[in-house]
Structures are given as structure tokens and as C-alpha cells.
Enzyme design. Structure first.
Site, PDB file in Angstrom:
ATOM      1  N   LYS A   1       0.854  -1.192   0.000  1.00  0.00           N
ATOM      2  CA  LYS A   1       0.000   0.000   0.000  1.00  0.00           C
ATOM      3  C   LYS A   1       0.884   1.234   0.000  1.00  0.00           C
ATOM      4  O   LYS A   1       1.812   1.331   0.796  1.00  0.00           O
ATOM      5  CB  LYS A   1      -0.885   0.016   1.252  1.00  0.00           C
ATOM      6  CG  LYS A   1      -1.913   1.137   1.226  1.00  0.00           C
ATOM      7  CD  LYS A   1      -3.068   0.773   0.335  1.00  0.00           C
ATOM      8  CE  LYS A   1      -4.039   1.916   0.132  1.00  0.00           C
ATOM      9  NZ  LYS A   1      -3.568   2.922  -0.833  1.00  0.00           N
TER      10      LYS A   1
ATOM     11  N   LYS B   1       4.502   2.152   8.725  1.00  0.00           N
ATOM     12  CA  LYS B   1       3.343   2.976   9.044  1.00  0.00           C
ATOM     13  C   LYS B   1       2.098   2.094   9.192  1.00  0.00           C
ATOM     14  O   LYS B   1       1.323   2.238  10.151  1.00  0.00           O
ATOM     15  CB  LYS B   1       3.129   4.017   7.951  1.00  0.00           C
ATOM     16  CG  LYS B   1       2.050   5.035   8.243  1.00  0.00           C
ATOM     17  CD  LYS B   1       1.888   6.007   7.077  1.00  0.00           C
ATOM     18  CE  LYS B   1       3.153   6.741   6.749  1.00  0.00           C
ATOM     19  NZ  LYS B   1       2.963   7.726   5.662  1.00  0.00           N
TER      20      LYS B   1
ATOM     21  N   LYS C   1       5.332   2.011  -2.903  1.00  0.00           N
ATOM     22  CA  LYS C   1       5.355   3.414  -3.303  1.00  0.00           C
ATOM     23  C   LYS C   1       5.685   3.506  -4.776  1.00  0.00           C
ATOM     24  O   LYS C   1       6.335   2.622  -5.341  1.00  0.00           O
ATOM     25  CB  LYS C   1       6.392   4.203  -2.510  1.00  0.00           C
ATOM     26  CG  LYS C   1       6.035   5.674  -2.348  1.00  0.00           C
ATOM     27  CD  LYS C   1       4.912   5.864  -1.341  1.00  0.00           C
ATOM     28  CE  LYS C   1       4.599   7.320  -1.106  1.00  0.00           C
ATOM     29  NZ  LYS C   1       3.631   7.512  -0.010  1.00  0.00           N
TER      30      LYS C   1
ATOM     31  N   THR D   1      -5.331  12.410   6.071  1.00  0.00           N
ATOM     32  CA  THR D   1      -3.962  12.550   6.572  1.00  0.00           C
ATOM     33  C   THR D   1      -3.860  13.764   7.477  1.00  0.00           C
ATOM     34  O   THR D   1      -3.309  13.700   8.583  1.00  0.00           O
ATOM     35  CB  THR D   1      -2.960  12.664   5.409  1.00  0.00           C
ATOM     36  OG1 THR D   1      -3.135  11.564   4.517  1.00  0.00           O
ATOM     37  CG2 THR D   1      -1.533  12.651   5.933  1.00  0.00           C
TER      38      THR D   1
ATOM     39  N   ASN E   1      -2.036  19.027  -0.060  1.00  0.00           N
ATOM     40  CA  ASN E   1      -3.225  18.476   0.580  1.00  0.00           C
ATOM     41  C   ASN E   1      -3.041  18.307   2.077  1.00  0.00           C
ATOM     42  O   ASN E   1      -3.884  18.728   2.876  1.00  0.00           O
ATOM     43  CB  ASN E   1      -3.586  17.132  -0.056  1.00  0.00           C
ATOM     44  CG  ASN E   1      -4.748  16.448   0.664  1.00  0.00           C
ATOM     45  OD1 ASN E   1      -4.538  15.603   1.520  1.00  0.00           O
ATOM     46  ND2 ASN E   1      -5.963  16.842   0.332  1.00  0.00           N
TER      47      ASN E   1
ATOM     48  N   SER F   1      -7.536   5.110   3.662  1.00  0.00           N
ATOM     49  CA  SER F   1      -7.388   4.344   2.430  1.00  0.00           C
ATOM     50  C   SER F   1      -7.799   2.886   2.668  1.00  0.00           C
ATOM     51  O   SER F   1      -8.453   2.263   1.821  1.00  0.00           O
ATOM     52  CB  SER F   1      -5.942   4.393   1.933  1.00  0.00           C
ATOM     53  OG  SER F   1      -5.684   5.567   1.207  1.00  0.00           O
TER      54      SER F   1
END
Length: 420
Positions: free
Chosen positions: A70, A94, A106, A190, A221, A353
């Protein structure tokens, strides 16, 4: 010669420190030092002027021991293999620290979205998605937005992947538009997680949120949502910045007006914003601002050995990934500055997510209130667990977070054993 910072070295350093405290041998952690898969792709695109340009792209899966990979997709000129490896590894830990069933991945494309038209960005997105399609999927690797990408880009990724497979597959990405299966509350997730974490650390330190001064580096963001939510909680945002520079007002900035201005056009920058009482500062000056809380929400290695001794904040909440370099941690600790690590502070995005992915694969939907409540119910206990183990070990919060995360990853890998 100026030192070159390798963010992946930062990851390996803190993993080794945590493993030593946990009593793991080098053999126990050897496998998690290496990404499982790395893909480099060439992305040919016909530009608006009729020329063809080839962009470089990457997708890295660091670990899938605890579940599908992820992690976001970054469109930025500074994207490089070591950065993507580090970001993928940070995602592994994380997800582990907040205990959701994912590994870490990523991706990135070397480009500057500010210099591209929407048509060119869409073309890059579609060709990049087609190139990495063999690696991604709801059960394999689920991309999401990151620096330089947004919900629209995720919609194009979902559509491209779905066209390749011949049917609609909502769960291949998260952070999508709501009409394409996106989760309510995902856009703010986030930043909302950063807000929850900031309130949690201030509470532990006996600092009232009302009137506490905050400086935020980065108004993408994450930074902009963090600014909005901290402002709503009564904190005084005295400085913010973006790639064009920063603005400062010791009496507090007009955060709603700033956000309105930036939202008018994706190319609007702070260098062209004005309000009464403000002055202009550089990104470097913002980091050294006399604010009680510093929120670095831009790129990695912004605070390092060259400027750590100049930081005046009491608390640093890492909204970006890796904004404090490994060589700065000791300096900040010696100076009594508390750092809340990225793998805890900015985990709200990946948590929601996960909620979006669950809703997609189960064909259900939750209200925004339900999503925010579920997010808080994960972020608050995760913070408490990190705080408790850090206090027990007389360690930093970063070490505490990695003690939890590394243990969970190592245990999962050991339980699965090495195949064959």
C-alpha cells in the site's frame, strides 16, 4: 562537499536501532532490509505541442508480509529510486504501527505537474498505470495519491486498470473521487490524523491547544488540511509555506482566506498571496520560526544536521514522510525537542485508504462521520501505545513507533517463514 542524504539509509538506521532494543539478530531483520520488488518504467507521452517526451517512473514493493502493498504515487521532479524505496519502507512500518493489514509500496514519476497541462498529466498517468499494471491490483498493491497527485489522477489510474482488465475494479486504488468509489473523509484523512496526533502530544506535554502557535511547511493536501483543522481547534497558525516561499504573521494568519486563494487554481502559490500584517519568509526561515509546534508537511530531509541546532519549536509533528533526517534526531533529542514520527503522525491517510478499500471490496459505504470516528478510534490507541513503550524504554517517540512496527513485521515474516 555537501553531504548527500539517502532517505533509505535513514530507514535502515532506525530499523537497526529498534531491532537491537527488541533483541533481534541481524538474521531476524535481514529480509526486511531489502524491497521485495522494484520496477522502473519508461513512459512515452505525446505532449500538447506534438513532440514526444519520455518520463521515468518507478513502483517499489518493500514488503507484503502483512498484506498487499500500500502506498502513494508521487509526481515530482526529485523522484529517484532511493526516495521511492524509502517511502515504500516507511509505508510498511506505518501500516504496522497502526496495525492495518497492509505491507508497504510506493511509486513515482519524474515530472513537474506545475509545468504540465491536465491533458499531459492524464497521459502520463494512463501510460504509467499500464506500465505498472502487472504489479498492482486490489489483492497485490493498491496505489493512492501523494505529492503532485490527487483524486483525479487516482480516477484515471482506476479507469486505465479497469480498461486493461475489461471490467470496473474500484479497489485497485484509493483516494479516488467519491463517484468512483472513493471514501468520504479520505481527502482530509492525513491532515485529520495529524490534527489528532498534535492534540494528543500537546495533551501529554500539558500544553493547551487553544492559542498554541504553529508553523506549517508545505501547503499541499496534507499541510493545507492540517492548517484548516488546527485553526478550527483554536491554534494560532503564524507561518505557512509552499514551493514558492512562505508567509508569516505573529498575530496569526487568516487560514480560511489562504485556503480559498490556493483552491481557486492549482497553480496559485503563496508568493502571490497578500493579507494585512503578513511578511514574506523563506522555507528555511519557517523551519527556524519561534513557534511552539512545527509541522513539516513538504518533502524528506528538511531538518538535518545543518539546521537542527536552529530549530526553536518545542514539538515537531512529522506530517511529511521523513522530514527529519536521521542525523538530526540526536541533535533534537539533546535539545529537548519532541518529535512525533511520520509513521504515526501522518498515518491517517493510509488508515482511511484502508477503509476505502474495505468498502470497495465489500460493496458497502460509510458516512463521513463514521469514517472520522473509525479513524480516531485507530489513531488515538496507536499514539497511546507508542507513547507508553517510548516512556517504558526511555526512548524517543520515533524509536517507540519502530519498536511496535518492526516487531509486527518481523513476527509476520517469521510466522510465514521463508519459501520454499
Amino acid at each position: 562537499m555537501e553531504k548527500v542524504y539517502n532517505p533509505y539509509d535513514n530507514v535502515l538506521k532506525i530499523v537497526k536501532e529498534a531491532a537491537d532494543i527488541l533483541g533481534y539478530t541481524d538474521s531476524d531483520i535481514e529480509a526486511i532490509k531489502y524491497p521485495e520488488r522494484e520496477l522502473k518504467v519508461a513512459i512515452p507521452v505525446r505532449m500538447d505541442d506534438g513532440t514526444t517526451k519520455v518520463f521515468e517512473g518507478y513502483r517499489v514493493q518493500h514488503s507484503t508480509s502483512r498484506g498487499p502493498a500500500k502506498g502513494g504515487v508521487r509526481f515530482h521532479p526529485a523522484v529517484n529510486p532511493d526516495e521511492v524505496r524509502a517511502l515504500a519502507a516507511w509505508m510498511t512500518f506505518k501500516c504496522a504501527v497502526v496495525n492495518i493489514p497492509y505491507g508497504g509500496g510506493k511509486g513515482g514519476v519524474v515530472c513537474d505537474p506545475n509545468e504540465l497541462s491536465e491533458n499531459e498529466i492524464r497521459a502520463i498517468t494512463r501510460r504509467y498505470t499500464a506500465a505498472i499494471a502487472p504489479l498492482i491490483g486490489p489483492e497485490q498493491d493498491i496505489p493512492a495519491p501523494d505529492v503532485g497527485t490527487n483524486a483525479a489522477v487516482m480516477g484515471w489510474m482506476m479507469d486505465t486498470y479497469s480498461m486493461l482488465k475489461g471490467h470496473c475494479i474500484h479497489g485497485v486504488v484509493t483516494g479516488k473521487p467519491i463517484c468512483l468509489g472513493g471514501a468520504l473523509g479520505r481527502n482530509e484523512a492525513t491532515g485529520r490524523g495529524v490534527m489528532y496526533t498534535t492534540k494528543n502530544i500537546l495533551n501529554k506535554m500539558g500544553i493547551p491547544a487553544e492559542g498554541t502557535t504553529v508553523a506549517i511547511q508545505g501547503m499541499g493536501n496534507v499541510g493545507s488540511i492540517t492548517a484548516k483543522l488546527l485553526y478550527r481547534e483554536g491554534m494560532k497558525i503564524i507561518a505557512v509555506s509552499d514551493v514558492s516561499g512562505g508567509i508569516y504573521n505573529p498575530d496569526g494568519l487568516n487560514v480560511p482566506a489562504i485556503l480559498d486563494y490556493l483552491s481557486l487554481n492549482r497553480k496559485n502559490l503563496l508568493k502571490d498571496y497578500n493579507e494585512e500584517g503578513m511578511s514574506r519568509i523563506t522555507n528555511e526561515e519557517l523551519l527556524e520560526m519561534d513557534a511552539r509546534v512545527l509541522v513539516p508537511a513538504a518533502l524528506e530531509n528538511q531538518i538535518n544536521a545543518s539546521n537542527a541546532h536552529k530549530i526553536r519549536a518545542e514539538v515537531i509533528v512529522e506530517a511529511a514522510n521523513g522530514p527529519v533526517a536521521a542525523d538530526a534526531d540526536g541533535i533534537l533529542q539533546d535539545r529537548g525537542i519532541t518529535v512525533v514520527p511520520d509513521i504515526l503522525a501522518n498515518a491517517g491517510g493510509v488508515v482511511v485508504s484502508y477503509f476505502e478499500w474495505v468498502q470497495n471490496i465489500q460493496s458497502v459505504s460509510w458516512t463521513e462521520e463514521e469514517v472520522n470516528e473509525k479513524l480516531k478510534n485507530i489513531m488515538d490507541p496507536a499514539f497511546e501505545a507508542v507513547w507508553d513503550i517510548a516512556m517504558k524504554q526511555n526512548a524517543t517517540l520515533r524509536t517507540g513507533a519502530y519498536l511496535i512496527a518492526v516487531r509486527r513485521v518481523v513476527e509476520a515474516k517469521a510466522a510465514r517463514a521463508i519459501w520454499p
